[in-house]
Enzyme design. Structure first.
Site, PDB file in Angstrom:
ATOM      1  N   CYS A   1     -50.016 -20.339  33.854  1.00  0.00           N
ATOM      2  CA  CYS A   1     -49.363 -19.377  34.738  1.00  0.00           C
ATOM      3  C   CYS A   1     -49.220 -18.067  33.976  1.00  0.00           C
ATOM      4  CB  CYS A   1     -47.996 -19.884  35.194  1.00  0.00           C
ATOM      5  SG  CYS A   1     -47.069 -18.660  36.145  1.00  0.00           S
TER       6      CYS A   1
ATOM      7  N   HIS B   1     -47.949 -28.795  36.668  1.00  0.00           N
ATOM      8  CA  HIS B   1     -48.376 -28.273  35.373  1.00  0.00           C
ATOM      9  C   HIS B   1     -47.720 -29.122  34.287  1.00  0.00           C
ATOM     10  CE1 HIS B   1     -50.192 -24.143  36.347  1.00  0.00           C
ATOM     11  NE2 HIS B   1     -50.003 -24.764  37.503  1.00  0.00           N
TER      12      HIS B   1
ATOM     13  N   ASP C   1     -57.892 -21.807  39.935  1.00  0.00           N
ATOM     14  CA  ASP C   1     -56.632 -21.692  39.207  1.00  0.00           C
ATOM     15  C   ASP C   1     -56.837 -21.812  37.698  1.00  0.00           C
ATOM     16  OD1 ASP C   1     -53.851 -21.427  38.977  1.00  0.00           O
ATOM     17  OD2 ASP C   1     -53.547 -23.576  38.976  1.00  0.00           O
TER      18      ASP C   1
ATOM     19  N   ASN D   1     -52.707 -26.630  33.756  1.00  0.00           N
ATOM     20  CA  ASN D   1     -52.675 -27.648  34.790  1.00  0.00           C
ATOM     21  C   ASN D   1     -52.856 -29.044  34.198  1.00  0.00           C
ATOM     22  OD1 ASN D   1     -52.806 -25.957  37.392  1.00  0.00           O
ATOM     23  ND2 ASN D   1     -54.486 -25.121  36.183  1.00  0.00           N
TER      24      ASN D   1
ATOM     25  N   HIS E   1     -48.824 -30.064  43.240  1.00  0.00           N
ATOM     26  CA  HIS E   1     -49.596 -29.321  42.231  1.00  0.00           C
ATOM     27  C   HIS E   1     -48.696 -29.188  41.009  1.00  0.00           C
ATOM     28  CE1 HIS E   1     -52.322 -25.868  40.959  1.00  0.00           C
ATOM     29  NE2 HIS E   1     -51.240 -25.661  40.209  1.00  0.00           N
TER      30      HIS E   1
END
Length: 310
Positions: free
Chosen positions: A244, A213, A31, A253, A211
């Site tokens: 993203c 951010h 990611d 993140n 998860h």
């Protein structure tokens, strides 16, 4: 609608009847790097994932089995998987979106499959060129076929860049479809959630993981809220890599080393060697040739029992 309850709330602040331990999954090699402008060679990506394992990360999301022309940063996933240094106590996971990705995953021989889809129609169309119904069907088929542990990550659980706020009831319905069949992770993909929202949705769904951010500087507080609500898995990315692609101002993140520092300071065990993890971020800074988003790798860890004048 079925309501699933997770473990009891943790008392954040170190006052635990039982010691809480959280599993951290470092998603930096997947990611994190897939949102970087640079395309890191497979051999270097394998070194990064292996260094994270050596620092004590119990789980590393090493690759994504997607089309090279859509995500060139993830090209050569099989090469990465073949070059990983296996370590006892570390699971290497791979992300898949569809049946073709699942076939590639099985051939690569990784330890855990991570299936993902979005909670909204628009994000599924933008991210995977598919409908929510088809993405959900693909996820259910992969979970049913999996002969390794499976994680289902539901993205944009709290907000979508195309549709705005997401109905918690919709997320709860989606999560309930996988209860008892796979580990469920709720993702704040564009970093819009606040702690009370995270606590409420993790409690409502019984989700095992979160998860987050840190786009709006609430990510670390949200992670603590998820643990308080019963989550025992948290995703983070070494150095704070990532973001993203559909939220251009997203800052990425949670930095794994920053999250380790926070959790351990709050009495929550991670099993991660913070100094070794800081060294990975320092190494990665040199590879990428720029400062990373994390703070602890620049400031350094702090000895326990320390203190001093203001």
């Amino acid at each position: 609608m079925a309501t699933v309850r997770g473990p009891p709330r943790a008392d954040i602040g170190g006052n635990y009847a039982l010691r809480v331990r959280v599993t951290l999954c470092d998603v930096g090699p997947r990611d994190g790097l897939q949102n970087e402008p640079e395309t890191m060679p497979p051999a270097t990506r394998a070194v990064l994932a292996s260094r994270l394992a050596a620092a004590g990360l119990p789980r590393v999301e090493a690759v994504s089995f997607v089309r090279d022309d859509r995500v060139p940063q993830m090209a050569g996933a099989e090469e990465v998987a073949a070059a990983l240094e296996r370590r006892e106590g570390t699971e290497y996971a791979g992300l898949v979106l569809n049946a073709r990705g699942w076939e590639r995953f099985r051939a690569a021989g990784l330890d855990r499959v991570d299936v993902t889809f979005a909670a909204t129609e628009s994000f599924n169309r933008a991210n995977g060129n598919t409908s929510l119904a088809d993405a959900l069907a693909a996820a259910e088929a992969i979970v049913a076929a999996a002969d390794v542990p499976a994680t289902v990550t539901i993205s944009v659980c709290f907000g979508c860049p195309f549709e705005g706020a997401v109905d918690p009831g919709r997320v709860a319905d989606l999560a309930a479809r996988f209860s008892g069949r796979a580990e469920v992770v709720l993702a704040d993909t564009i970093g819009v959630a606040t702690p009370s929202q995270v606590l409420a949705l993790v409690e409502r769904t019984g989700a095992e993981g979160f998860h987050g951010h840190n786009t709006r500087n609430t990510g670390y507080a949200n992670a603590l809220a998820a643990v308080q609500a019963g989550a025992r898995l948290l995703d983070a990315s070494v150095g704070g890599l990532g973001g993203c692609p559909y939220a251009p101002r997203a800052t990425g993140n949670l930095a794994t080393e920053d999250l380790v520092y926070l959790l351990e300071g709050e009495g929550i065990e991670t099993g991660v060697d913070l100094d070794a993890l800081v060294a990975v971020s320092e190494w990665l800074e040199g590879i990428l040739g720029r400062r990373l988003e994390g703070y602890v790798y620049r400031a350094g860890s702090w000895p326990s029992g320390g203190g001093g004048d203001a």
